[in-house]
Design a protein around this motif. Structure first.
Motif, mmCIF file in Angstrom:
data_model
loop_
_atom_site.group_PDB
_atom_site.id
_atom_site.type_symbol
_atom_site.label_atom_id
_atom_site.label_comp_id
_atom_site.label_asym_id
_atom_site.label_seq_id
_atom_site.Cartn_x
_atom_site.Cartn_y
_atom_site.Cartn_z
ATOM 1 N N HIS A 84 0.828 -1.209 0.000
ATOM 2 C CA HIS A 84 0.000 0.000 0.000
ATOM 3 C C HIS A 84 0.859 1.254 0.000
ATOM 4 O O HIS A 84 1.912 1.306 0.639
ATOM 5 C CB HIS A 84 -0.912 0.021 1.231
ATOM 6 N N ASP A 85 0.390 2.280 -0.689
ATOM 7 C CA ASP A 85 1.003 3.591 -0.596
ATOM 8 C C ASP A 85 0.659 4.184 0.775
ATOM 9 O O ASP A 85 -0.519 4.309 1.110
ATOM 10 C CB ASP A 85 0.475 4.508 -1.698
ATOM 11 N N PRO A 86 1.645 4.531 1.590
ATOM 12 C CA PRO A 86 1.351 4.957 2.958
ATOM 13 C C PRO A 86 0.437 6.178 3.062
ATOM 14 O O PRO A 86 -0.460 6.212 3.913
ATOM 15 C CB PRO A 86 2.745 5.251 3.528
ATOM 16 N N LEU A 87 0.657 7.191 2.241
ATOM 17 C CA LEU A 87 -0.168 8.391 2.322
ATOM 18 C C LEU A 87 -1.604 8.105 1.905
ATOM 19 O O LEU A 87 -2.565 8.555 2.555
ATOM 20 C CB LEU A 87 0.428 9.512 1.471
ATOM 21 N N ARG A 88 -1.768 7.374 0.828
ATOM 22 C CA ARG A 88 -3.129 7.058 0.371
ATOM 23 C C ARG A 88 -3.866 6.190 1.380
ATOM 24 O O ARG A 88 -5.049 6.387 1.640
ATOM 25 C CB ARG A 88 -3.063 6.352 -0.993
ATOM 26 N N VAL A 122 6.948 -4.817 -6.136
ATOM 27 C CA VAL A 122 7.517 -4.406 -4.850
ATOM 28 C C VAL A 122 8.604 -5.406 -4.457
ATOM 29 O O VAL A 122 8.379 -6.624 -4.504
ATOM 30 C CB VAL A 122 6.427 -4.333 -3.759
ATOM 31 N N LEU A 130 9.644 -1.360 4.477
ATOM 32 C CA LEU A 130 8.411 -0.772 3.957
ATOM 33 C C LEU A 130 7.303 -0.799 4.998
ATOM 34 O O LEU A 130 6.516 0.151 5.103
ATOM 35 C CB LEU A 130 7.973 -1.519 2.699
ATOM 36 N N GLU A 133 7.957 1.949 7.485
ATOM 37 C CA GLU A 133 7.585 3.250 6.917
ATOM 38 C C GLU A 133 6.074 3.423 6.914
ATOM 39 O O GLU A 133 5.559 4.504 7.257
ATOM 40 C CB GLU A 133 8.134 3.388 5.502
ATOM 41 N N LEU A 134 5.356 2.384 6.515
ATOM 42 C CA LEU A 134 3.900 2.478 6.461
ATOM 43 C C LEU A 134 3.327 2.821 7.830
ATOM 44 O O LEU A 134 2.531 3.764 7.976
ATOM 45 C CB LEU A 134 3.300 1.161 5.965
ATOM 46 N N THR A 137 4.217 6.282 9.058
ATOM 47 C CA THR A 137 3.522 7.300 8.285
ATOM 48 C C THR A 137 2.066 7.419 8.713
ATOM 49 O O THR A 137 1.535 8.537 8.859
ATOM 50 C CB THR A 137 3.608 6.984 6.785
ATOM 51 N N TYR A 149 8.391 13.213 4.953
ATOM 52 C CA TYR A 149 8.064 11.965 4.255
ATOM 53 C C TYR A 149 8.853 11.908 2.958
ATOM 54 O O TYR A 149 8.652 12.740 2.060
ATOM 55 C CB TYR A 149 6.556 11.897 3.980
ATOM 56 N N ARG A 150 9.777 10.978 2.875
ATOM 57 C CA ARG A 150 10.584 10.756 1.670
ATOM 58 C C ARG A 150 11.213 12.046 1.150
ATOM 59 O O ARG A 150 11.150 12.374 -0.049
ATOM 60 C CB ARG A 150 9.747 10.077 0.578
#
Length: 323
Positions: A84-88, A122, A130, A133-134, A137, A149-150
């Motif tokens: 998963h994209d962390p922000l989304r 991935v 990852l 990070e998730l 975040t 973030y990044r």
């Protein structure tokens, strides 16, 4: 009263778009019915690229269930965090938390199928980093404050409903998962009855000076189906149970440990093993377990049969447990 769970993964071997659509609609209607009859939780999960159409989008399904219900909790157990994209994902969970008034529970795991990582390009070797990070975040994003973030500064809105943040647990069977949960002060959700990593988690909480708790499956945690005549159900529908058992077995290798772990090769073996059980309502009440997990649409089970199972559970088991 024991926790009562209705589980859906929406798998259906050989499905057509029409039959799968009917299965999804049936699951939503079942969730609403379970909510009306006092069932505690709807549980769903995430897998990708499965030949039998296993649910790949648990948060979309969770949103539909939350919209169709008013009281029941919905648990995603587990989301495969590194995919998963962390922000989304932070935004998706925040919106679902607002819509539901805090009824969504997310268990974040790292998965165990290399094919899923390959599907999304991935690097599976980075899954631990990852996942870190998730989780980091999500926790920062839900504060509503700016954070790094990044290599850039970001801020997400809206803030979730639940304080200090939506229910988030760390799933897994390893010491690494337990350590990750303890470091972040998040609850630990072992993938099976695993006292060793649970004990390690408690030690790491003390080391990090954080607080948390463990939600561990019981040593006996069968997946249930109800019918007045279990012999008939095994004879007519045993292949559905076996399909799911063999699918899970084909995915799990090496050190993978799961509450749903079967070595059965035949329906007869599966019935004797006890991972999947077909019971009468009276037998179900007498189990005496702290949690009961009904699996009405297991392995592509026809929805009409699933409804029979759910009605027996909701109308004869749940009231008996409450009384």
């Amino acid at each position: 009263m024991p926790v009562t769970v209705v589980r859906f993964n929406l798998a259906e071997p050989g499905a057509t778009p029409a039959s799968l659509s009917a299965r999804y609609r049936a699951a939503l209607e079942m969730a609403a019915y379970a909510d009306e009859h006092g069932v505690t939780t709807v549980q769903t999960e995430e897998h990708h690229g499965a030949d039998d159409n296993w649910l790949p989008s648990p948060f979309t399904f969770a949103g539909a269930v939350l919209g169709a219900t008013r009281r029941i909790a919905v648990t995603v157990a587990a989301a495969i965090g590194p995919l998963h994209d962390p922000l989304r994902l932070a935004e998706e969970i925040a919106v679902l938390d607002l819509l539901s008034g805090g009824r969504l529970v997310t268990v974040a795991g790292i998965g165990y199928r290399p094919e899923e990582y390959a599907l999304f390009g991935v690097d599976r070797r980075r899954r631990g980093r990852l996942q870190d990070e998730l989780l980091e975040t999500l926790l920062k994003a839900w504060t509503g404050e700016e954070f790094g973030y990044r290599g850039r500064t970001v801020r997400l809105t809206p803030r979730p409903y639940t304080e200090p943040h939506p229910p988030l647990l760390v799933g897994g069977s390893s010491r690494a998962a337990a350590r990750r949960a303890a470091r972040l002060g998040l609850p630990f959700f072992p993938s099976a009855h695993l006292p060793e990593p649970a004990g390690y988690y408690e030690e790491r909480l003390a080391e990090y000076g954080t607080e948390g708790w463990t939600m561990m499956p019981a040593a006996e945690n069968p997946l249930l189906h109800l019918f007045e005549d279990p012999d008939r159900t095994w004879a007519e529908y045993g292949g559905h149970f076996l399909h799911e058992a063999r699918t899970y077995a084909s995915w799990q290798s090496g050190g993978t440990r799961s509450a749903v772990r079967s070595a059965a090769a035949t329906v007869r073996d599966l019935r004797a093993e006890g991972v999947y059980r077909v019971l009468t309502p009276e037998q179900c009440v007498r189990l005496g377990l702290d949690g009961l997990v009904l699996h009405p649409l297991v392995g592509g089970m026809p929805p009409a049969e699933g409804w029979r199972s759910l009605r027996l559970f909701a109308e004869r088991v749940v009231p008996a447990l409450a009384g």
